[in-house]
Design a protein around this motif. Sequence first.
Motif, PDB file in Angstrom:
ATOM      1  N   ARG A   1      94.237  34.188 -12.112  1.00 44.91           N
ATOM      2  CA  ARG A   1      93.963  35.209 -13.075  1.00 44.91           C
ATOM      3  C   ARG A   1      95.153  35.083 -14.058  1.00 44.91           C
ATOM      4  NH1 ARG A   1      93.097  41.343 -11.502  1.00 44.91           N
ATOM      5  NH2 ARG A   1      90.997  40.661 -10.994  1.00 44.91           N
TER       6      ARG A   1
ATOM      7  N   HIS B   1      85.068  37.704 -15.835  1.00 43.43           N
ATOM      8  CA  HIS B   1      85.605  37.987 -14.361  1.00 43.43           C
ATOM      9  C   HIS B   1      84.479  37.612 -13.387  1.00 43.43           C
ATOM     10  CE1 HIS B   1      87.349  39.302 -10.830  1.00 43.43           C
ATOM     11  NE2 HIS B   1      87.876  40.399 -11.221  1.00 43.43           N
TER      12      HIS B   1
ATOM     13  N   ARG C   1      86.729  42.367 -19.219  1.00 41.94           N
ATOM     14  CA  ARG C   1      86.088  41.138 -18.584  1.00 41.94           C
ATOM     15  C   ARG C   1      84.764  41.485 -17.830  1.00 41.94           C
ATOM     16  NH1 ARG C   1      92.085  39.807 -16.484  1.00 41.94           N
ATOM     17  NH2 ARG C   1      92.137  41.113 -14.811  1.00 41.94           N
ATOM     18  N   VAL C   2      85.083  42.491 -17.123  1.00 42.08           N
ATOM     19  CA  VAL C   2      83.932  42.856 -16.109  1.00 42.08           C
ATOM     20  C   VAL C   2      82.640  43.247 -16.973  1.00 42.08           C
ATOM     21  CG1 VAL C   2      83.240  44.538 -14.515  1.00 42.08           C
ATOM     22  CG2 VAL C   2      85.407  44.049 -14.407  1.00 42.08           C
TER      23      VAL C   2
ATOM     24  N   ARG D   1      87.179  51.089 -15.915  1.00 45.40           N
ATOM     25  CA  ARG D   1      88.191  51.619 -15.845  1.00 45.40           C
ATOM     26  C   ARG D   1      88.857  51.727 -17.351  1.00 45.40           C
ATOM     27  NH1 ARG D   1      93.705  49.823 -15.629  1.00 45.40           N
ATOM     28  NH2 ARG D   1      92.949  47.424 -15.469  1.00 45.40           N
TER      29      ARG D   1
ATOM     30  N   GLN E   1      91.337  50.935 -19.685  1.00 46.85           N
ATOM     31  CA  GLN E   1      92.599  49.933 -19.475  1.00 46.85           C
ATOM     32  C   GLN E   1      93.519  50.192 -20.487  1.00 46.85           C
ATOM     33  OE1 GLN E   1      91.493  45.736 -18.432  1.00 46.85           O
ATOM     34  NE2 GLN E   1      89.377  46.231 -17.993  1.00 46.85           N
TER      35      GLN E   1
ATOM     36  N   PRO F   1      84.128  48.699 -10.782  1.00 53.90           N
ATOM     37  CA  PRO F   1      84.732  47.678 -10.301  1.00 53.90           C
ATOM     38  C   PRO F   1      86.317  47.925  -9.730  1.00 53.90           C
ATOM     39  CG  PRO F   1      84.985  47.822 -12.789  1.00 53.90           C
ATOM     40  CD  PRO F   1      84.197  48.894 -12.244  1.00 53.90           C
ATOM     41  N   GLY F   2      86.827  49.173  -9.874  1.00 56.44           N
ATOM     42  CA  GLY F   2      87.926  49.399  -9.442  1.00 56.44           C
ATOM     43  C   GLY F   2      88.797  48.671 -10.187  1.00 56.44           C
ATOM     44  N   PRO F   3      90.012  49.131 -10.020  1.00 53.74           N
ATOM     45  CA  PRO F   3      90.893  50.428  -9.620  1.00 53.74           C
ATOM     46  C   PRO F   3      90.272  51.427 -10.516  1.00 53.74           C
ATOM     47  CG  PRO F   3      92.698  49.189 -10.618  1.00 53.74           C
ATOM     48  CD  PRO F   3      91.230  48.272 -10.815  1.00 53.74           C
TER      49      PRO F   3
HETATM   50  N1  ASP Z   1      89.599  44.795 -11.426  1.00 57.36           N
HETATM   51  C1  ASP Z   1      88.753  44.484 -12.708  1.00 57.36           C
HETATM   52  C2  ASP Z   1      89.580  43.268 -13.395  1.00 57.36           C
HETATM   53  O1  ASP Z   1      90.525  42.780 -12.938  1.00 57.36           O
HETATM   54  C3  ASP Z   1      88.685  45.934 -13.441  1.00 57.36           C
HETATM   55  C4  ASP Z   1      89.821  46.526 -14.018  1.00 57.36           C
HETATM   56  O2  ASP Z   1      90.930  45.952 -13.677  1.00 57.36           O
HETATM   57  O3  ASP Z   1      89.746  47.577 -14.600  1.00 57.36           O
HETATM   58  O4  ASP Z   1      89.101  43.207 -14.421  1.00 57.36           O
END
Ligand code: ASP
Length: 323
Positions: free
Chosen positions: A116, A144, A177-178, A231, A233, A271-273
């Motif tokens: 990552r 992702h 990215r989700v 989320r 971001q 997708p969380g968080p």
């Molecule tokens: N966990 C997901 C990501 O790593 C979504 C997020 O962080 O909002 O992209």
Amino acid sequence: MNADDPTRPRYLRRHLLGIEGLSPQEITILLDRSETYVLQNRQANKKKSVLSGRTIINLFFEDSTRTRTSFELAGKRLGGDVINMSVATSSVKKGETLIDTAMTLNAMHPDVLVVRHPQSGAVSLLSDKVNCAVINGGDGSHEHPTQALLDALTIRRRLGHLDGLVIAICGDILHSRVARSNIHLLNTMGARVRLIAPNTLLPAQVERLGVEVFQNMSEGLKDVDIVMMLRLQRERMQGNFFPSIREYFNFFGLDEAKLSNAKENALIMHPGPMNRGVEIDSDLADDFGRSVISEQVEMGVAVRMACLEILTENLDSEEFRNL
Ligand code: ASP
């Protein structure tokens, strides 16, 4: 189908760097293999030995709770040795470049690197420099892939198929990215994707991704099968993208009133968080009749087991030896 059957369809790639460019058949192979692990993970004995002797390194240059834990569990349940390297303890803090870190780890002969990184494209760059398989655990706002696969597995298990479904992805598309991986996967599998977001949180020329765009939740959610919330971001935002959290929730947060536009049995995903009360009403997130958020986490482990198994199988095969 028997795993030794030479005619069975295969995922013939060294890495999993993104969903873009994968064929429907490749995606189906990954999902079908994941399916077998869902059952195994629900048994008392969750262990297999298919990764026995293999080394998996989780190399996370960005914080993660669920993705890192999920890959760790997946590797361990398959009998592999899993090592977690987080940036806080790594030599990157001492000035080592991404490539030097990759070369150092490569010299230790890992079989799979799960990476990552906050920069889009960094994981692909790294994959060119190492001999092992690389899985993208999220690169910047680019892709992702295991998240999109686990989302697809969740949907497929609930609704039986992906083709023909109407799926709304809502919120901070710009930094997500989700969203990107899901758009590629869902389009490839014949679903229809709608994006719902304020203008400021949409990438330029987003329609080119083959989606419909809405700036109004009630319109965009009309008759959808799936509502996928994202989320906000804030750690990626420089400047103001919306007037206030309260206003954002009023216009783009998922609540009962907005959800009533979707199909009666529409599923809620995230997708969380999660930021409760920011992009999603807390009661809806916990409404287990409609919210499949915990199921997404469960599917994540199965998907990562399948990806680790398939990529390590490939490392052994003749076709890959000279790559
Ligand atoms: N966990 C997901 C990501 O790593 C979504 C997020 O962080 O909002 O992209």
